[in-house]
Enzyme design. Structure first.
Site, PDB file in Angstrom:
ATOM      1  CG  HIS A 184      -1.822  -0.969   0.513  1.00  0.00           C
ATOM      2  ND1 HIS A 184      -2.797  -0.392   0.383  1.00  0.00           N
ATOM      3  CD2 HIS A 184      -2.438  -2.271   1.087  1.00  0.00           C
ATOM      4  CE1 HIS A 184      -4.025  -1.768   0.199  1.00  0.00           C
ATOM      5  NE2 HIS A 184      -3.730  -2.499   0.804  1.00  0.00           N
ATOM      6  CD  GLU A 199      -6.960   0.418  -3.370  1.00  0.00           C
ATOM      7  OE1 GLU A 199      -7.032   1.145  -4.539  1.00  0.00           O
ATOM      8  OE2 GLU A 199      -6.392   0.913  -2.859  1.00  0.00           O
ATOM      9  CG  HIS A 232      -9.616  -7.896   1.126  1.00  0.00           C
ATOM     10  ND1 HIS A 232      -9.357  -7.252  -0.250  1.00  0.00           N
ATOM     11  CD2 HIS A 232      -8.594  -6.990   1.993  1.00  0.00           C
ATOM     12  CE1 HIS A 232      -8.453  -5.937   0.157  1.00  0.00           C
ATOM     13  NE2 HIS A 232      -8.216  -6.288   2.126  1.00  0.00           N
TER      14      HIS A 232
HETATM   15 CU1  CUO Z   1      -5.063  -3.941   1.074  1.00  0.00          CU
HETATM   16 CU2  CUO Z   1      -7.867  -4.057   2.425  1.00  0.00          CU
HETATM   17  O1  CUO Z   1      -6.861  -4.166   0.410  1.00  0.00           O
HETATM   18  O2  CUO Z   1      -6.450  -3.788   2.660  1.00  0.00           O
END
Ligand code: CUO
Length: 691
Positions: free
Chosen positions: A216, A351, A407
């Site tokens: 991320h 997302e 997820h």
């Molecule tokens: Cu990596 Cu939900 O996108 O945690």
């Protein structure tokens, strides 16, 4: 870049909660600030504190005055003691502005000054995040390694009583060499009454969580366009998380648990509770827990507000668009969801990336707001003044069983889109004149049996010194030992016959579970969704017979243990610029020690699958003058720094779409450029000390 600049940048990763003027680098170095840099708390005592901390240091690094002091009002909403969440839109916006501020610093010295000035005035986690993103993206900081997040905020990764022992050991035993390793306990979050605890070794693994944070960090959802708009980032969001789920589900079969159930109903109870016990160093509180059978509610708090109905509306719009085959942008134009770019569009829109979504207003912020609602389930209206649980934080979310449920819900949407595409046909799958005649995976020992691999527990240690604030000033290294799954290294060997001229192929290796937790055989349609990518690399195929060998440690999804837990400090850093760049970017990657699923003590059978595809259909022309590969090790999950994603096929090929045959055996029978064999993974329940 001078060594002093490099050092200054590196020191700002250490002791994230301590004022910037305190000594760093094991008490050896101090940053000398202009008077105007001291925060109000220390301004009147600036001389005192600076004298106090500059005694006995070996190196004083003078920090330049700032040409212009930045206005940091934009970050005021996030106080120094709040928890920072990348899933929170307000926080994302603040982080985006801070990243832009850091990128705009006109030169390296001013960037260092800006970082030193802002560090004590901003939330420490926000600072560390934006600082790391800026270092990863500024031209002039190519050589600066980013300290692994598990070492900056060790409290987010390890059981906190271990940190207390670590501090004590460091203050009592002055000689680093004589310090014992502090043991981080295993299985401390729940007892075996809780079935989900069987997967704790996976969910709470330090390497898994630091990979997720790094991913991320490399692919932020919002912020400056130059930073956010990376090649195929929406598709990679889908694929990287999809692979995590394939691995998690397979790992569940190894532990006699069924596949994760998607969290499709936001109005029902969540049976899985989670009590993380880890401590946030920002406010010295443990992350809040979620009791079993918690009901989700609308979130209405000063720091976040979202209705469940809104998330449901976004979900329905996304699903309807997938059924229609197109999405609508904010001016009402239809954008087709085709088989090449559709998945990338959907990734950014689900997302969601506020910077790249084709229509944020209409499709909303589905996945991020799901994280938000779940993370506040214990205190949705802030009546108990509690912060978010682990689901709110990319460094900790993967610890919680509900992460995989949420997820899976998100992944099912992507899979639905992929399932609507026509199955791959022979011209996409085949490679004329290429036949894979033999495949095996084998351990290194000379008497090893082909296709029997081994997993076990290993005890390793990592240096957590950099992140321990307010410890003794000359603390040196603080090693913590922890136990994690490990696999014995192995080698793949493939015999390939090329009946044509010399050609290049892409070798794609997967393993698929053969049966589920009840020992029921899996259909190819189920197997393809559980296929675990093991490796992908190009190979030269000479006319006639070829033998291809590949080490498991070269995997394109994983990074070695040493890179996840590299020691901190100049003494440990590689000297060459290329090596340094690799050192930095390559914190992203699945941990090598979890490359193989655990298997079972009596052995568990998998299909080892290899496909050699035609490189002329896979090759990507990189733009000219891109720098040398900073890191090519974990590109399947993390891409290449400053380059295009190096495989033209959609991610997960050939398992991302339906296949023309009902079983894997029939598929490999129909295509000579594919082969499969049974692979047994044997788990040995013993702990081996790392040599
Ligand atoms: Cu990596 Cu939900 O996108 O945690």
């Amino acid at each position: 870049m001078t060594n002093t600049d490099l050092k200054a940048l590196e020191l700002l990763f250490q002791r994230p909660l301590e004022p910037v003027f305190t000594t760093r680098d094991q008490g050896k170095t101090v940053l000398e600030l202009p008077d105007s840099f001291y925060t109000d708390r220390y301004r009147n005592d600036a001389d005192d504190v600076s004298n106090r901390f500059s005694q006995n240091v070996e190196l004083k690094i003078p920090i330049q005055e700032l040409a212009r002091k930045p206005n940091l009002d934009f970050a005021k909403k996030l106080t120094l003691k709040n928890q920072f969440s990348l899933f929170n839109s307000n926080h994302q916006e603040i982080a985006g502005k801070l990243i832009q501020l850091f990128l705009d610093a006109p030169n390296l010295k001013q960037f260092v000054s800006l970082a030193a000035f802002t560090k004590d005035r901003l939330n420490p986690v926000l600072f560390q995040y934006a600082y790391a993103v800026a270092i990863a993206h500024r031209e002039d900081t190519r050589e600066v390694p980013i300290t692994n997040i598990s070492q900056v905020f060790p409290g987010n990764f390890v059981e906190p009583s271990a940190l207390k022992d670590a501090r004590q050991e460091a203050s009592v035993i002055a000689d680093t060499g004589n310090r014992v390793h502090v043991d981080i306990p295993r299985n401390y979050t729940a007892s075996d009454r809780e079935d989900e605890q069987r997967l704790a070794y996976f969910r709470e693994d330090i390497g898994v969580n630091s990979h997720h944070w790094h991913w991320h960090l490399v692919y932020p959802a919002s912020g400056p366009v130059a930073v956010v708009n990376k090649d195929r980032r929406g598709e990679l969001f889908y694929y990287m998380h999809h692979q995590i789920l394939a691995r998690y589900n397979t790992e569940r079969f190894c532990n006699n648990l069924k596949r994760v159930q998607p969290l499709s109903n936001l109005r029902g109870e969540i049976p899985e509770g989670y009590f993380p016990k880890i401590l946030s160093s920002v406010n010295n509180r443990t992350y809040p827990s979620r009791i079993s059978n918690q009901l989700l509610r609308d979130v209405d708090r000063p720091d976040a507000s979202i209705e469940i109905a809104e998330v449901e509306r976004w979900r329905d719009r996304v699903l309807a668009s997938i059924d229609q085959g197109f999405v609508e942008n904010s001016s009402g134009q239809r954008i087709p969801l085709d088989e090449v770019t559709g998945i990338d569009i959907l990734g950014n829109l689900i997302e969601a990336s506020s910077t790249l979504s084709v229509n944020s207003q209409y499709y909303g912020n589905l996945h991020n707001q799901g994280h938000t609602i779940i993370s506040f389930a214990h205190d949705p209206d802030f009546r108990h003044l509690e912060e978010f649980g682990v689901m709110g934080d990319v460094t900790t979310a993967m610890r919680d069983p509900v992460f995989y449920r949420w997820h899976t819900f998100v992944d099912n949407i992507f899979n639905k889109f992929k399932t609507l595409l026509s199955p791959y046909n022979a011209s996409q799958l085949g490679f004329d004149g290429i036949s894979v005649d033999y495949i095996e995976a084998k351990l290194g020992a000379s008497n090893a049996q082909a296709n029997t691999l081994l997993t076990y527990w290993q005890k390793s240690s990592a240096d957590l010194a950099a992140g321990l604030d307010f410890g003794p000033s000359a603390d040196g290294n603080i090693f913590a030992s922890f136990t994690h799954l490990q696999n014995a290294p192995f080698t793949y060997t493939f015999n390939v016959t090329n009946n044509g001229a010399k050609r290049t192929g892409t070798c794609r290796i997967f393993i698929c579970p053969k049966v589920d937790e009840r020992n029921q055989p899996l259909r190819l349609e189920e197997q393809r969704l559980l296929a675990i990518e093991m490796d992908k690399f190009t190979c030269e195929l000479l006319p006639g017979e070829n033998t291809i060998r590949r080490e498991s440690s070269d995997s394109s999804v994983a990074i070695p243990f040493e890179r996840s837990f590299r020691p901190i400090g100049a003494a440990y850093q590689p000297k060459g610029a290329d090596e340094l760049a690799r050192f930095r970017f390559c914190g992203c990657g699945w941990p090598q020690h979890l490359l193989l699923p655990k298997g079972k003590p009596q052995g568990m059978l998998f299909d080892l699958f290899v496909m050699i595809s035609d490189y002329s259909q896979d090759a990507v022309q990189q733009p000219t003058n891109t720098p040398n590969d900073a890191c090519s090790t974990a590109y399947s999950f993390c891409g290449l720094k400053d380059k295009l994603y190096p495989d033209k096929r959609t991610m997960g090929f050939p398992f991302d779409r339906r296949l023309p045959n009902p079983s894997l055996a029939e598929l490999t029978g129909a295509f000579s450029n594919m082969a499969k064999t049974d692979l047994k993974i044997v788990f040995s329940d013993r702990v081996v000390d790392k040599a």
